[in-house]
Design a protein around this motif. Structure first.
Motif, short mmCIF file in Angstrom:
data_model
loop_
_atom_site.label_atom_id
_atom_site.label_comp_id
_atom_site.label_asym_id
_atom_site.label_seq_id
_atom_site.Cartn_x
_atom_site.Cartn_y
_atom_site.Cartn_z
N ILE A 199 0.84 -1.19 0.00
CA ILE A 199 0.00 0.00 0.00
C ILE A 199 0.88 1.24 0.00
O ILE A 199 2.11 1.14 0.11
CB ILE A 199 -0.94 0.04 1.23
N LEU A 200 0.25 2.38 -0.11
CA LEU A 200 0.99 3.64 -0.04
C LEU A 200 0.78 4.24 1.35
O LEU A 200 -0.29 4.10 1.94
CB LEU A 200 0.47 4.62 -1.11
N ALA A 201 1.81 4.89 1.85
CA ALA A 201 1.72 5.48 3.18
C ALA A 201 0.74 6.64 3.18
O ALA A 201 0.86 7.56 2.38
CB ALA A 201 3.10 5.96 3.63
N ASN A 202 -0.24 6.58 4.08
CA ASN A 202 -1.09 7.75 4.29
C ASN A 202 -0.39 8.66 5.30
O ASN A 202 0.71 8.35 5.75
CB ASN A 202 -2.49 7.33 4.78
N LYS A 203 -1.06 9.73 5.63
CA LYS A 203 -0.38 10.69 6.49
C LYS A 203 -0.02 10.07 7.84
O LYS A 203 1.09 10.24 8.34
CB LYS A 203 -1.28 11.91 6.69
N PHE A 204 -0.97 9.35 8.38
CA PHE A 204 -0.76 8.73 9.69
C PHE A 204 0.49 7.84 9.70
O PHE A 204 1.38 8.00 10.52
CB PHE A 204 -2.00 7.90 10.05
N LEU A 205 0.55 6.93 8.73
CA LEU A 205 1.69 6.02 8.67
C LEU A 205 2.98 6.77 8.38
O LEU A 205 4.04 6.45 8.92
CB LEU A 205 1.45 4.95 7.61
N ALA A 206 2.87 7.75 7.51
CA ALA A 206 4.05 8.52 7.13
C ALA A 206 4.69 9.15 8.37
O ALA A 206 5.90 9.08 8.57
CB ALA A 206 3.68 9.59 6.11
N ASN A 214 2.82 8.57 0.69
CA ASN A 214 2.81 7.79 -0.56
C ASN A 214 4.07 6.97 -0.77
O ASN A 214 4.31 6.50 -1.88
CB ASN A 214 2.57 8.68 -1.78
N SER A 215 4.84 6.80 0.27
CA SER A 215 5.94 5.84 0.16
C SER A 215 5.36 4.44 0.10
O SER A 215 4.22 4.20 0.48
CB SER A 215 6.84 5.91 1.40
N ALA A 216 6.18 3.50 -0.36
CA ALA A 216 5.74 2.11 -0.44
C ALA A 216 5.77 1.46 0.95
O ALA A 216 6.77 1.56 1.66
CB ALA A 216 6.61 1.33 -1.40
N ILE A 217 4.66 0.85 1.31
CA ILE A 217 4.56 0.18 2.61
C ILE A 217 4.18 -1.28 2.37
O ILE A 217 3.29 -1.58 1.56
CB ILE A 217 3.44 0.83 3.46
N LEU A 218 4.87 -2.17 3.05
CA LEU A 218 4.51 -3.57 2.99
C LEU A 218 3.53 -3.85 4.12
O LEU A 218 3.85 -3.63 5.28
CB LEU A 218 5.75 -4.46 3.13
N GLN A 219 2.37 -4.31 3.76
CA GLN A 219 1.35 -4.54 4.77
C GLN A 219 1.15 -6.03 4.96
O GLN A 219 0.94 -6.78 4.01
CB GLN A 219 0.03 -3.91 4.33
N ARG A 220 1.27 -6.47 6.19
CA ARG A 220 1.09 -7.88 6.48
C ARG A 220 -0.03 -8.05 7.50
O ARG A 220 0.07 -7.61 8.64
CB ARG A 220 2.39 -8.46 7.03
N LYS A 221 -1.09 -8.70 7.07
CA LYS A 221 -2.19 -9.01 7.98
C LYS A 221 -2.12 -10.48 8.31
O LYS A 221 -1.95 -11.31 7.41
CB LYS A 221 -3.54 -8.72 7.31
N ARG A 222 -2.26 -10.79 9.57
CA ARG A 222 -2.27 -12.21 9.87
C ARG A 222 -3.18 -12.54 11.04
O ARG A 222 -3.32 -11.74 11.96
CB ARG A 222 -0.87 -12.74 10.14
N VAL A 223 -3.76 -13.73 10.96
CA VAL A 223 -4.55 -14.24 12.06
C VAL A 223 -3.81 -15.44 12.60
O VAL A 223 -3.41 -16.32 11.84
CB VAL A 223 -5.96 -14.66 11.62
N VAL A 224 -3.64 -15.45 13.89
CA VAL A 224 -2.89 -16.51 14.54
C VAL A 224 -3.87 -17.42 15.26
O VAL A 224 -4.77 -16.94 15.95
CB VAL A 224 -1.87 -15.92 15.51
N TYR A 225 -3.73 -18.73 15.05
CA TYR A 225 -4.70 -19.68 15.59
C TYR A 225 -4.10 -20.62 16.64
O TYR A 225 -2.91 -20.92 16.59
CB TYR A 225 -5.28 -20.55 14.45
N ASP A 226 -4.95 -21.09 17.53
CA ASP A 226 -4.53 -22.07 18.53
C ASP A 226 -4.74 -23.48 17.97
O ASP A 226 -5.27 -23.63 16.87
CB ASP A 226 -5.25 -21.85 19.86
N PRO A 227 -4.32 -24.49 18.70
CA PRO A 227 -4.42 -25.85 18.16
C PRO A 227 -5.85 -26.28 17.88
O PRO A 227 -6.06 -27.23 17.15
CB PRO A 227 -3.81 -26.71 19.28
N GLY A 228 -6.80 -25.60 18.44
CA GLY A 228 -8.19 -25.94 18.18
C GLY A 228 -8.76 -25.12 17.02
O GLY A 228 -9.96 -25.07 16.84
N ASN A 229 -7.86 -24.50 16.29
CA ASN A 229 -8.28 -23.70 15.14
C ASN A 229 -9.10 -22.48 15.52
O ASN A 229 -9.88 -21.98 14.71
CB ASN A 229 -9.08 -24.55 14.15
#
Lengths: 252, 252
Positions: A199-206, A214-229
């Motif tokens: 994504i591009l950096a908005n003011k907040f992230l900048a 508008n710099s290049a930003i690598l966005q990583r979204k993740r959901v972490v699960y327990d052994p019971g899913n």
DNA sequence: GTTTGCATAATGTCTGAACAAAAGAACATA
DNA sequence: TATGTTCTTTTGTTCAGACATTATGCAAAC
């Protein structure tokens, strides 16, 4: 027999029959506390189901509803005709692949710092609700962290925790997050479902990351699960793309 | 209502009350069969619990004992007041068992197209030399492909092949790349070492992908290795970040 | 002493029933 | 049109109890 003492200690008080939280979840919580108790870590049997049932004023079926899950998570082991006890600790993960950010950094001997840490309580919006599998509007803890090296922050993390985990907001978030989860809450993450985009950096992230808009930003979204899913944490990371590359080995 | 037919088909015969196999396991088996039935894969609801209970001659509790597990495995989804159905196969861009781009797309039943294909012979520069472990100046084949869906390209691929593989430049690159490698050249990729980052579209990429200059681009560089840990291919993909998300499951 | 068998204790399986809670549809109201 | 209101449907939760199965210890029999 000699379990009596402990059963007394079981804060039966903490069972609230009027709470909207289902009893089996309340029981699960209590059991997790017991698992935490060093008393039970030495192979001592937990109170038997019938006793628990009596003492907590909850039917045996409901007790089992909770224990079933913990057994599935391999936190407890049951043997027919014998009893239930805390499972031997799994060989402490030689987690080759994924570890938390600070552990990654630590392993590389890199000095990371927290520039900001903020905990707040929020209501789940549509996205969070979908990812964490909770109702919209559900109250849960949000953790924001701005982290990086000595020369400045390079990632802004936002974490949302499933209420089931029982985060209080008073944890010491300078510690490794997954250490806290594993040792304080007996919540062991075993699966990370990640989505990576640019994504591009908005003011907040900048401002946060100290880069131009508008710099290049690598966005990583993740959901972490327990052994019971069951989802534990929904985490979004915004990385300065000029200082961070996501690396991974995929075997087949 | 209209479920009757199917419920009849439920080989209730297969429930054996005298078998030593617990009923809940027998029910689980039946449910797994249902899940595999194409009939139920199109979002059709499974028979409701009360019906199943009646038809199989098994209490609703026991039915739920079985479904609980399947829900946990995320094979079924239940909604209060609505019903139970087979979970949507969540094959977005799951690279868990990684396959090539076209295979990914193919598996999802998505129509992908090649907009451009270009093969050329080049000399390895410093970067290629490092990644493919060849001498700088080494001659090798470069493959450029502009690919996407019917509504336009969304990824620009550049591949470099290690000379050892024996690419001639006359291959039919409309075929799955790894099919070619595996069947024509007996070169089996078993490891992909990937580096993902975010960049801004330069003029070249902007034109190719049909986006404004300085749009967000997801860049994925990867080296693919054979079972002997020898590099086969060095591949760089430039994805329109507005149309592509890199998804992956990481287990530990 | 070793084996056999029985009593006991604990979890495993299963039932039938009741009521709660959520989603959706149908309807009524402003 | 938009917003409540009520009803129905279906899953979610909980209960109390019965019987099965397995492990263990002890006592009787060999």
């Amino acid at each position: 027999m000699s379990e009596q003492k402990n059963i007394q200690n079981l804060k039966s008080l903490s069972i609230d029959h009027d709470s909207p939280v289902p009893l089996h979840l309340q029981v699960e919580k209590i059991l997790r506390d017991m698992i935490n108790d060093p008393e039970y870590q030495n192979g001592k049997f937990l109170p038997k189901e019938v006793d628990l049932s009596k003492r907590l004023g909850i039917s045996r079926n409901t007790i089992r509803q909770a224990t079933n899950r913990l057994v599935q998570e391999k936190l407890l082991t049951r043997k027919k005709g014998v009893g239930t006890k805390v499972a031997k600790k799994q060989v402490e993960t030689k987690l080759s692949n994924w570890v938390s950010f600070s552990q990654e950094m630590h392993a590389q001997g890199i000095n990371f710092r927290n520039y900001e840490i903020k905990v707040s309580k929020i209501k789940a919006d549509a996205e969070i609700s979908e990812q964490l599998e909770v109702k919209e509007g559900q109250e849960l803890f949000k953790l924001e962290r701005l982290r990086g090296l000595d020369n400045g922050p390079f990632v802004y993390f936002v974490s949302y925790f499933h209420p089931r985990v029982g985060i209080t907001g008073n944890e010491d978030f300078e510690r490794h997050l997954y250490d806290i989860l594993e040792h304080e809450y007996h919540t062991i993450p075993v699966l990370s479902r990640e989505q990576i985009s640019a994504i591009l950096a908005n003011k907040f992230l900048a401002v946060k990351l100290g880069v131009p808009i508008n710099s290049a930003i690598l966005q990583r979204k993740r959901v972490v699960y327990d052994p019971g899913n069951r989802p534990i944490e929904y985490n979004i990371g915004y990385y300065r793309a000029d200082q961070f590359t996501y690396s991974i080995d995929i075997k087949r």
